[in-house]
Design an enzyme around this catalytic site. Structure first.
Site, PDB file in Angstrom:
ATOM      1  N   HIS A   1       0.874  -1.176   0.000  1.00  0.00           N
ATOM      2  CA  HIS A   1       0.000   0.000   0.000  1.00  0.00           C
ATOM      3  C   HIS A   1       0.913   1.229   0.000  1.00  0.00           C
ATOM      4  CE1 HIS A   1      -2.844   2.913   1.773  1.00  0.00           C
ATOM      5  NE2 HIS A   1      -3.822   2.069   1.521  1.00  0.00           N
TER       6      HIS A   1
ATOM      7  N   GLN B   1      -4.316  -4.927   7.088  1.00  0.00           N
ATOM      8  CA  GLN B   1      -5.303  -5.895   6.592  1.00  0.00           C
ATOM      9  C   GLN B   1      -5.191  -7.232   7.305  1.00  0.00           C
ATOM     10  OE1 GLN B   1      -7.665  -4.993   4.636  1.00  0.00           O
ATOM     11  NE2 GLN B   1      -6.860  -3.106   3.742  1.00  0.00           N
TER      12      GLN B   1
ATOM     13  N   LYS C   1     -10.125  -0.434  10.760  1.00  0.00           N
ATOM     14  CA  LYS C   1     -10.447  -1.600   9.938  1.00  0.00           C
ATOM     15  C   LYS C   1     -10.830  -2.787  10.812  1.00  0.00           C
ATOM     16  CE  LYS C   1      -7.107  -0.343   6.328  1.00  0.00           C
ATOM     17  NZ  LYS C   1      -7.875   0.358   5.310  1.00  0.00           N
TER      18      LYS C   1
ATOM     19  N   ASP D   1       3.305  -4.393   8.136  1.00  0.00           N
ATOM     20  CA  ASP D   1       2.077  -3.612   7.980  1.00  0.00           C
ATOM     21  C   ASP D   1       0.906  -4.563   8.234  1.00  0.00           C
ATOM     22  OD1 ASP D   1      -0.252  -2.467   7.039  1.00  0.00           O
ATOM     23  OD2 ASP D   1       0.593  -1.807   5.126  1.00  0.00           O
TER      24      ASP D   1
ATOM     25  N   CYS E   1      -4.843   2.564  -3.583  1.00  0.00           N
ATOM     26  CA  CYS E   1      -3.588   3.052  -2.982  1.00  0.00           C
ATOM     27  C   CYS E   1      -2.455   2.061  -3.189  1.00  0.00           C
ATOM     28  CB  CYS E   1      -3.758   3.348  -1.489  1.00  0.00           C
ATOM     29  SG  CYS E   1      -4.954   4.638  -1.170  1.00  0.00           S
TER      30      CYS E   1
END
Lengths: 155, 425
Positions: free
Chosen positions: B140, B221, B244, B218, B382
């Site tokens: 991303h 997600q 999220k 990261d 993104c």
């Protein structure tokens, strides 16, 4: 609760036709383009080529990838702009982008199917799609007239 | 005061997705009950942001309605209450991700802030000209652009683990890219926000550590969908967003190993992050306060604690099982649609599918779906470098979560089929 919306207002028949069969569209090499703009929201891309002969736009061509609204808008614009004077087009670009911002109407484009884009006003997220080609044309006119780049804002 | 969590699901029993059962009761999420454009809302844009359960909204409101005060400063009663709840959320998050020490949990505004914190606090201090950072082609922009900036500033090189046609990371290439020992940090996503690919994080971490590199993960997600154990992931930093994973927007976590965080420079500086200040210099507070300059999003952090409690109550076994069932259904149904192409391949994927339909631009498809009450994402997500590699400008993305039903998947797919007819494909 959000009220019902009419897709038919956005995607008028004439626009879908232009989206499927865009006029004045062809491949433009990177060196030939007078303007090369992207819609940062969706990554859509438009390139413009033209020349100016005795103050009038000739051989206008669009290239790129976009949604139905952006493709139709560039197609209608290409038809509209060919043969018009640079001064006249600058005014049209200002009027068109202002109308989509809600300042005025597209009724002024009496002799063009551009009025079919009136419905885009009701879809704020799509206004950029409809104006991308117009900003690209403004930039191309600047470059064709050798004005410094970046004098048109991409709004 | 304890936060009430209204969740009645009995996690011992297997869910029947055909009967519309979901791990999270839909009644906990008032936003899901509305109608959009005269159709029941089908919210399938969870990879962008999830909905919030009432317990989270209530926790945020309760702070403002009862113990509203700044944290870590005043001696009065409310300040004490606010500080206690804020720090309780930190302890809860630490347990949630398996962090050995709550001081390693830094509250941020989201994943982006976490990446920037490490890129600045670690990268500016420790990167030397000639060093390298190893990223992947599926990042991303938030786990790419901050590294680009610090690499340019420090004269470091950027390297990228390629994405294979299966939508996986090329581990052979990763080995080669690490071989010269110049890579100081590997920054990668746990789960791709475009392909849904779940990367073999611990395997990559082992390669990185063997080559003397740190691992920045990261988790934007990953954390909402998978049980998170920083020890098992074997990363050195983990950043993720609250929003999220049911928590308010503007909340996030950066977790890092204490020794690394202690060696780093602060990112933002100002109030609450200092130990001693004179007119010309300052020394830094202890962890975690060194990285929490200014008044934080106190209400959001307390509500983040409630979100974590909600997820733990449902349990990641139920979440994983439910999402896998929805994912099978989604992929089977999408495969029936002519001209529809799903991005990614054989690599293990979570319930997140990006696709396009021949002759139908993603914006037009998403607009049509919206007219039927179906919310999906369309655009470059993104991740422009990855989309460029896939050869597209934009994709459509369907990303279900813990409250979505099989019927909603069917309704979304039916709307895609209807869109093809409407646009005369």
């Amino acid at each position: 609760m959000v009220s019902a919306m009419s897709l038919d207002d956005l995607y008028q028949e004439i626009l879908l036709d232009h989206a499927r069969h865009p006029r004045r569209r062809g491949e433009i090499g990177e060196g030939e383009a007078l303007a090369d703009l992207e819609n940062p929201v969706c990554g859509d891309h438009v390139r413009v080529r033209l020349r100016i002969e005795e103050g009038r736009v000739k051989d206008l061509l669009f290239d790129g990838k976009g949604c139905a609204i952006s493709t139709a808008s560039s197609s209608l614009l290409a038809e509209y702009a060919e043969g018009r004077t640079v001064a006249e087009l600058r005014e049209s670009i200002a009027r068109f982008t202002a109308a989509l911002r809600g300042e005025g109407s597209l009724d002024e484009f009496v002799d063009s199917d551009l009025r079919a884009l009136e419905g885009v006003k009701e879809f704020p997220m799509r206004i950029k799609c409809a104006t991308l080609a117009w900003h690209a044309l403004a930039q191309a006119l600047d470059h064709a007239e050798n004005k410094p780049a970046g004098t048109e804002t991409n709004s | 005061m304890k936060t009430n969590v209204c969740c009645s699901f009995d996690s011992a029993r297997a869910l029947d997705i055909a009967r519309g059962e979901t791990p999270a009761p839909r009644s906990d999420f008032p936003a899901l009950a509305q109608r959009v454009h005269d159709h029941p809302l089908v919210y399938l844009d969870n990879a962008a942001t999830s909905q919030r359960p009432q317990s989270v909204v209530r926790a945020e409101c309760e702070y403002y309605g009862s113990c509203n005060a700044n944290v870590h400063r005043a001696l009065h009663f409310l300040a004490g209450e606010a500080t206690e709840r804020y720090e309780a959320a930190r302890r809860r998050v630490a347990e949630f991700i398996g962090a050995p020490d709550p001081r390693e949990v830094i509250f941020t505004s989201g994943t982006t802030a976490g990446v920037n914190l490490v890129a600045a606090g670690w990268g500016r201090k420790f990167l030397q000209p000639g060093d390298a950072l190893l990223l992947t082609e599926m990042e991303h922009h938030s786990n790419l652009v901050p590294w680009q900036r610090v690499a340019r500033e420090r004269g470091a090189e950027l390297r990228f683990i390629p994405v294979t046609p299966d939508g996986a990371l090329d581990l052979g290439a990763a080995r080669r890219l690490l071989a010269d020992g110049r890579v100081k940090l590997v920054a990668l996503t746990w789960i791709s926000n475009v392909l849904g690919t779940e990367n073999p994080v611990s395997e990559i971490a082992a390669l990185a550590h063997a080559a003397g590199a740190l691992v920045f993960l990261d988790g934007a997600q990953g954390v909402p969908h998978r049980r998170t154990r920083v020890g098992e992931l074997d990363c050195d930093f983990l950043a993720f967003s609250g929003h999220k994973a049911l928590a308010p927007t503007g909340t996030g976590i950066l977790w890092g190993r204490a020794a690394l965080l202690e060696a780093m420079d602060p990112f933002l500086s100002g109030g609450d992050m200092i130990e001693r200040v004179t007119l010309t210099e300052a020394t830094w507070a202890e962890l975690p306060h060194k990285f929490e300059a200014g008044t934080p999003h106190i209400a959001g952090v307390i509500a983040l604690g409630a979100a974590v409690a909600y997820l733990e109550r449902i349990g990641f076994d139920a979440i994983t099982e439910h999402e896998a069932a929805l994912n099978r259904r989604l992929n089977e149904r999408l495969a029936e649609i002519p001209g529809l192409r799903v991005f990614g391949g054989a690599a293990p994927r979570i319930a997140l599918v990006s696709f396009d339909v021949e002759g139908l631009h993603p914006h037009d498809l998403a607009q049509f779906l919206d007219s039927r009450g179906v919310a999906i994402r369309a655009g470059h997500l993104c991740a422009q470098p990855l989309l460029r590699k896939l050869g597209v400008n934009a994709v459509n993305r369907i990303s279900p979560y813990i409250y979505n039903t099989a019927e909603e998947i069917d309704r979304a797919v039916a709307a895609v089929i209807e869109a093809r007819k409407w646009f005369r494909l």
